[in-house]
Design a protein around this motif. Structure first.
Motif, mmCIF file in Angstrom:
data_model
loop_
_atom_site.group_PDB
_atom_site.id
_atom_site.type_symbol
_atom_site.label_atom_id
_atom_site.label_comp_id
_atom_site.label_asym_id
_atom_site.label_seq_id
_atom_site.Cartn_x
_atom_site.Cartn_y
_atom_site.Cartn_z
ATOM 1 N N GLU A 13 40.350 29.437 -38.334
ATOM 2 C CA GLU A 13 40.549 30.483 -37.330
ATOM 3 C C GLU A 13 39.276 30.678 -36.505
ATOM 4 O O GLU A 13 38.168 30.382 -36.949
ATOM 5 N N GLN A 14 39.450 31.212 -35.288
ATOM 6 C CA GLN A 14 38.319 31.554 -34.421
ATOM 7 C C GLN A 14 38.310 33.051 -34.153
ATOM 8 O O GLN A 14 39.366 33.653 -33.957
ATOM 9 N N GLY A 15 37.135 33.639 -34.124
ATOM 10 C CA GLY A 15 37.019 35.048 -33.800
ATOM 11 C C GLY A 15 36.701 35.235 -32.329
ATOM 12 O O GLY A 15 35.672 34.751 -31.856
ATOM 13 N N PRO A 52 28.501 28.673 -31.648
ATOM 14 C CA PRO A 52 28.488 29.204 -30.284
ATOM 15 C C PRO A 52 28.878 28.130 -29.272
ATOM 16 O O PRO A 52 28.518 26.958 -29.415
ATOM 17 N N GLY A 53 29.631 28.513 -28.254
ATOM 18 C CA GLY A 53 30.040 27.567 -27.228
ATOM 19 C C GLY A 53 31.136 26.640 -27.695
ATOM 20 O O GLY A 53 31.966 26.989 -28.539
ATOM 21 N N GLU A 86 40.641 28.858 -26.681
ATOM 22 C CA GLU A 86 39.834 27.713 -26.264
ATOM 23 C C GLU A 86 38.345 28.033 -26.360
ATOM 24 O O GLU A 86 37.923 29.180 -26.181
ATOM 25 N N ARG A 87 37.551 27.004 -26.632
ATOM 26 C CA ARG A 87 36.097 27.147 -26.644
ATOM 27 C C ARG A 87 35.543 26.834 -25.254
ATOM 28 O O ARG A 87 35.956 25.863 -24.626
ATOM 29 N N ILE A 88 34.595 27.632 -24.803
ATOM 30 C CA ILE A 88 33.902 27.395 -23.529
ATOM 31 C C ILE A 88 32.440 27.160 -23.850
ATOM 32 O O ILE A 88 31.806 27.958 -24.548
#
Length: 416
Positions: free
Chosen positions: A170-172, A115-116, A242-244
């Motif tokens: 990969e990112q979901g 997460p994040g 991008e990750r936030i």
């Protein structure tokens, strides 16, 4: 150059990164202690971008490194991992490489997609292998906090579309929340409650209801075997690949997931928001609390409220509202997850409790009462004609409606 792999249970240390910035290291020490320490270069910045408000010292800068923890991770990192049935499913998914109940093993396996904006990767540059490297079927390597059976998923853009698990690196960008045999219509319930929150002007992520048949490659460990719709929610900690960064209030307060129902009260969250973000953020939190009471959501514990770090990551904001549903259709005697003005019972939350809450949170009493009354008015204005009501099973909707009819006059006392 080929990647070097090692099993998560064999990894001795993990680098902690915010996106690509190294902030510290977690080391597994003899005796099964886990020690986290900040990187010197990160400490020299004063702790920016922010990893967690729990690590911030009152005068500014960072606290001392937390003490090593026996057989567990420091609370901030423990809160990045799934819980209960979801954790059991993930451990079964990685059987042989992750020892059941071992936080370090599981974090090592899932650390590439947390997460994040946090990433936790082997310090020696290897990759945590989660299946025989000779097989062309990598395991799912994402982590979602909480207990409900849910998956991080992505939409297929090719012919036929559909939804699938992210694999490898990969990112979901979506969270899929699956139906439950214990709570009929839970996906539809949350879908409609999110729509209500949006209708009354709250910051709500995009959402839709989809069919289980839309999914491909869902491992058997994560299948709830329940018929019904799947709630698909756009992740607000992902945008354009991008990750936030985000953190929930169990992380803010340094509370372990096992104490998410008792580690603080609602006025503590409001007070923290007022100081770390702005008084207006605390009043928006009050509005969300009022919605929680009116709709009968007894599961808004510390992990179901978060702050988000946009831009340079130095200043938190109140994150969009999430996990919004009515629990009273399934648990008629349910109550608030945390105390509000010293009470948890929904029916006890008339004006005196909100005044007590305001005083404990150090918020202006008239502003708090006005915020509550405003939500009562807007719920009455939108709920009864909300189109999304139509998707909720009849008996579930009847119980929600009954609770709303009981609670609106009780909260309406805040305007007297």
């Amino acid at each position: 150059m080929a990647k070097l792999f090692q099993a998560p249970k064999a990894i001795p240390s993990l680098d902690v990164l915010l996106n690509d910035l190294k902030v510290g290291t977690i080391v597994r020490t003899p005796g099964d202690f886990n020690a986290f320490s900040f990187d010197d270069a990160y400490r020299a910045t004063g702790g920016f971008p922010v990893l967690s408000l729990s690590f911030r010292a009152a005068p500014g800068g960072l606290r001392k490194d937390p003490k090593p923890v026996a057989a567990a991770l420091p609370a901030f990192f423990a809160n990045l991992l799934p819980e209960d049935k979801l954790r059991e499913a993930m451990e079964k998914h990685h059987a042989g490489h992750v020892r059941p109940g071992n936080d370090f093993d599981l974090l090592a396996a899932l650390g590439a997609d947390l997460p994040g904006a946090v990433r936790v990767l082997p310090s020696d540059g290897t990759t945590a292998v989660v299946e025989d490297a000779s097989k062309d079927k990598p395991k799912a390597r994402f982590s979602l906090a909480g207990v409900q059976m849910k998956l991080s998923v992505m939409k297929n853009t090719g012919k036929g579309g559909g939804l699938t698990l992210p694999m490898g690196d990969e990112q979901g960008p979506y969270i899929a929340k699956f139906p439950s045999t214990a709570f009929p219509g839970v996906s539809e319930n949350e879908f409609a409650n999110l729509a209500l929150a949006a209708a009354i002007g709250m910051d709500v992520p995009e959402r839709e209801l989809v069919e289980k048949s839309d999914f491909e490659r869902i491992p058997a460990e994560f299948d709830t075997l329940s018929d019904g719709k799947v709630l698909l929610v756009k992740r607000f900690d992902r945008a354009g690949g991008e990750r936030i960064h985000i953190e929930d209030f169990a992380q803010v307060f340094g509370v372990y997931p096992s104490r998410k129902y008792e580690g603080a009260a609602y006025h503590d969250i409001a007070s923290a928001l007022s100081v770390a973000v702005a008084p207006m953020a605390a009043l928006e939190f009050v509005r969300r609390l009022a919605l929680t009471v009116i709709t009968g959501n007894g599961d808004m514990h510390l992990k179901n409220w978060s702050v988000i770090y946009r831009g340079d990551g130095g200043k938190p904001e109140l994150a969009p509202i999430y996990d919004v549903l009515s629990t009273v259709p399934y648990l008629p005697a349910d109550a608030m997850a945390l105390p509000l003005g010293g009470e948890r019972s929904f029916k006890a939350l008339a004006a005196p409790r909100w005044k007590a809450f305001a005083n404990r949170a150090k918020l202006p009493e008239p502003a708090v009462l006005k915020a509550v009354v405003g939500v009562v008015e807007r719920v009455n204005e939108h709920w009864w004609d909300l189109p999304e009501r139509a998707v909720i099973p009849e008996k579930v909707l009847e119980r929600i409606d009954e609770h709303v009819r009981v609670m609106t006059p009780i909260l309406g006392t805040c305007g007297e």
